[in-house]
Design a protein around this motif. Sequence first.
Motif, mmCIF file in Angstrom:
data_model
loop_
_atom_site.group_PDB
_atom_site.id
_atom_site.type_symbol
_atom_site.label_atom_id
_atom_site.label_comp_id
_atom_site.label_asym_id
_atom_site.label_seq_id
_atom_site.Cartn_x
_atom_site.Cartn_y
_atom_site.Cartn_z
ATOM 1 N N GLN A 123 -5.767 -7.172 -7.280
ATOM 2 C CA GLN A 123 -5.309 -6.569 -8.532
ATOM 3 C C GLN A 123 -5.094 -5.074 -8.274
ATOM 4 N N LEU A 124 -4.028 -4.526 -8.833
ATOM 5 C CA LEU A 124 -3.739 -3.107 -8.611
ATOM 6 C C LEU A 124 -3.960 -2.309 -9.889
ATOM 7 N N CYS A 125 -4.326 -1.076 -9.718
ATOM 8 C CA CYS A 125 -4.414 -0.157 -10.856
ATOM 9 C C CYS A 125 -2.982 0.144 -11.328
ATOM 10 N N GLN A 126 -2.768 0.108 -12.629
ATOM 11 C CA GLN A 126 -1.431 0.310 -13.191
ATOM 12 C C GLN A 126 -0.881 1.712 -12.900
ATOM 13 N N VAL A 127 -1.758 2.690 -12.686
ATOM 14 C CA VAL A 127 -1.290 4.060 -12.485
ATOM 15 C C VAL A 127 -1.256 4.456 -11.007
ATOM 16 N N CYS A 128 -2.400 4.429 -10.331
ATOM 17 C CA CYS A 128 -2.399 4.898 -8.932
ATOM 18 C C CYS A 128 -1.918 3.811 -7.972
ATOM 19 N N ALA B 83 5.905 0.713 -14.330
ATOM 20 C CA ALA B 83 5.514 0.794 -12.913
ATOM 21 C C ALA B 83 5.895 -0.482 -12.150
ATOM 22 N N TRP B 84 6.410 -0.275 -10.958
ATOM 23 C CA TRP B 84 6.776 -1.397 -10.068
ATOM 24 C C TRP B 84 5.546 -1.711 -9.221
ATOM 25 N N LEU B 85 4.755 -2.681 -9.692
ATOM 26 C CA LEU B 85 3.519 -2.991 -8.981
ATOM 27 C C LEU B 85 3.789 -4.071 -7.936
ATOM 28 N N PRO B 86 3.580 -3.779 -6.666
ATOM 29 C CA PRO B 86 3.962 -4.727 -5.613
ATOM 30 C C PRO B 86 3.374 -6.133 -5.801
ATOM 31 N N VAL B 87 2.116 -6.211 -6.221
ATOM 32 C CA VAL B 87 1.512 -7.542 -6.350
ATOM 33 C C VAL B 87 2.192 -8.341 -7.467
ATOM 34 N N TYR C 3 0.817 -1.221 0.000
ATOM 35 C CA TYR C 3 0.000 0.000 0.000
ATOM 36 C C TYR C 3 0.854 1.276 0.000
ATOM 37 N N LEU C 4 2.131 1.150 0.405
ATOM 38 C CA LEU C 4 2.994 2.339 0.380
ATOM 39 C C LEU C 4 3.476 2.648 -1.033
ATOM 40 N N SER C 5 3.269 1.717 -1.942
ATOM 41 C CA SER C 5 3.608 2.026 -3.335
ATOM 42 C C SER C 5 2.667 3.088 -3.897
ATOM 43 N N VAL C 6 1.545 3.316 -3.239
ATOM 44 C CA VAL C 6 0.622 4.360 -3.702
ATOM 45 C C VAL C 6 1.272 5.753 -3.552
ATOM 46 N N PRO C 7 1.695 6.143 -2.333
ATOM 47 C CA PRO C 7 2.411 7.428 -2.248
ATOM 48 C C PRO C 7 3.744 7.432 -2.991
ATOM 49 N N LYS C 8 4.424 6.289 -3.004
ATOM 50 C CA LYS C 8 5.718 6.245 -3.704
ATOM 51 C C LYS C 8 5.530 6.495 -5.205
#
Lengths: 509, 92
Positions: A395-400, A449-453, A169-174
Amino acid sequence: MPAKKLNLRKRYELLTRGMGWETSYQKMDDVFPYDSFEGIKITDWDKWEDPFRLTMDAYWKFQSEKEKKLYAVIDSFAQNNGQTNLADASYLSAIKLFLTGVTPIEYAAHRGFAHLGRHFRGDGARIACQMQAIDELRHQQTQVHTISHYNKHFNGLHDPFHQFDRVWYLSVPKAFSEDALSSGPFEFITSISFAFEYVLTNLLFVPFMSGAAYNGDMATVTFGFSAQSDESRHMTLGLEIIKFMLEQHEDNLPIVQRWMDKHFWRAYRLLSLVAAMQDYMLTNSPMSWKEAWEIYFVENGGALFEDLSRYGLRMPKYHELATAEADHISHQIWSVFCSLGNATGFHTFLPTEEKMNWLSEKYPDTFDQYYRPRFEYWAEQKKAGTFEYQKGLPQLCQVCQVPMVFTEVQTDPMQISYRVTEHGGDKYHFCSDGCKDIFEFEPEKYVQAWLPVHQIYQGNCGGETLPEVLEWYKFKPEDSGDYIGSQDYLRWQEWKGGEQASKQVETNK
Amino acid sequence: MSAKKNTVFLIVQDNEDARPIIEAVEQDNSTVTIQYQPGMVRMEAPGRLVVNRETVEENIGRDWDVQELHLNLVSLAGNVDEDDDKFEISWH
């Protein structure tokens, strides 16, 4: 007789101009290589003016006074065991999320403004950016000093900077701050100073810090408001840079508008975490997310954009959707954290009956209909001992990079909002049209983008199992899971005496 | 231009240093409304709001530099115009 003191305008003029010169050994374009490729046309840098007219000597004087006041309070908080006066130790989940998610952004902003303080061609703008670079470093430092005290007594605060680069979840601000940092200087300043600081930062620092005061957290309210006193200057800088770009050349308008649309949406998505903090993580909330949105975005943002309409700038795209989502996002984000509470660096807890009644009152159109049943269902499961955390990863959004939990609030609030696009033979997924538009304008940027999942599934995050990933995050087993029964909870009970001391007991036990 | 004037606001910390500033704002801005919220005081007015150095100086009985306002400022909305005698925010 001593010479008469110059007036503020004159002092500002003398102390911020003539610090630069037209270079002759090297071409100006070589000395300032970054301030033209974005297409922003500046014809006269001297037209730049800081409305606060702050000069470096006054800056040092006032900042040192702010620091003295702030550290006196932080010292006194520590000496008097101020942590025992919190409304409840569960409140600290909000502070853990703040200090792991926001503090590293302050540092990122410091880096960005230091870069601008070197690379803007105009000396007035450079000086304003240098001051802001120092401010941002100060904010990061004061927040770390606050962490250091809480870290003596509570879990989950031991390594925010390591975690910022890794945790799901910290990848969001990062991702937000690195998107800005990897842009050109004008886009960076539009993103941070205007979209984030002017349009949205009040939502983070004003009601949330007032909330800290409301919950007995003297340390946080003090660093928060001390930071915010600089923030007022940053906001003004943000508005000034927008006006400056728009006044300098008419070709700048479409570029600025596109940045405005993009970074409003980026910053707004980031603030969905703040919405959950405001409504759920604060033990007592002085103001709901929706109320704060109405005051600080709808009303003040509306006034701001009306003021800017004389330059042809319009409200950011999708602002109506953001306002419609104000009824939903805090509930949606807190649900994500509760359902993945075994993988968070802070404790989760279901809303108490008292909290749910407050939410019903603040969200009469949505809470009872859509969200209360979910929390009550989970509370029953917890009582019966059948509650289980999510087994899969979201699943994560590719942008936010926020998990895909936002819904079609304008048509069917129970339908997840999915958007998809193809690029280079691969599919990319988004939470919204706003994020999809951002990707489609610069796909080569966001495919990286470095998506954590994704990274976890690719085996890049310490191992295949959850404990291995959490160890790689440097989360300790005692950092995660339910607040009730945690070490933080037991310590709080020991200080306060007895179970009735915790406000979180009834629905969570 | 709309007839209704948009709100400008100035938020300061709720402390002793800010009190004479809040009082000066009340004295010099007939349309201001003042809201006390936890830890902070929000002053809002339609279209324009001003803090005058002279009024603050009368309240505290000493010289006051307008830039001292920075020490207790929390937030604001509006275009800023600051000089030696006043701190003003307004929408155009």
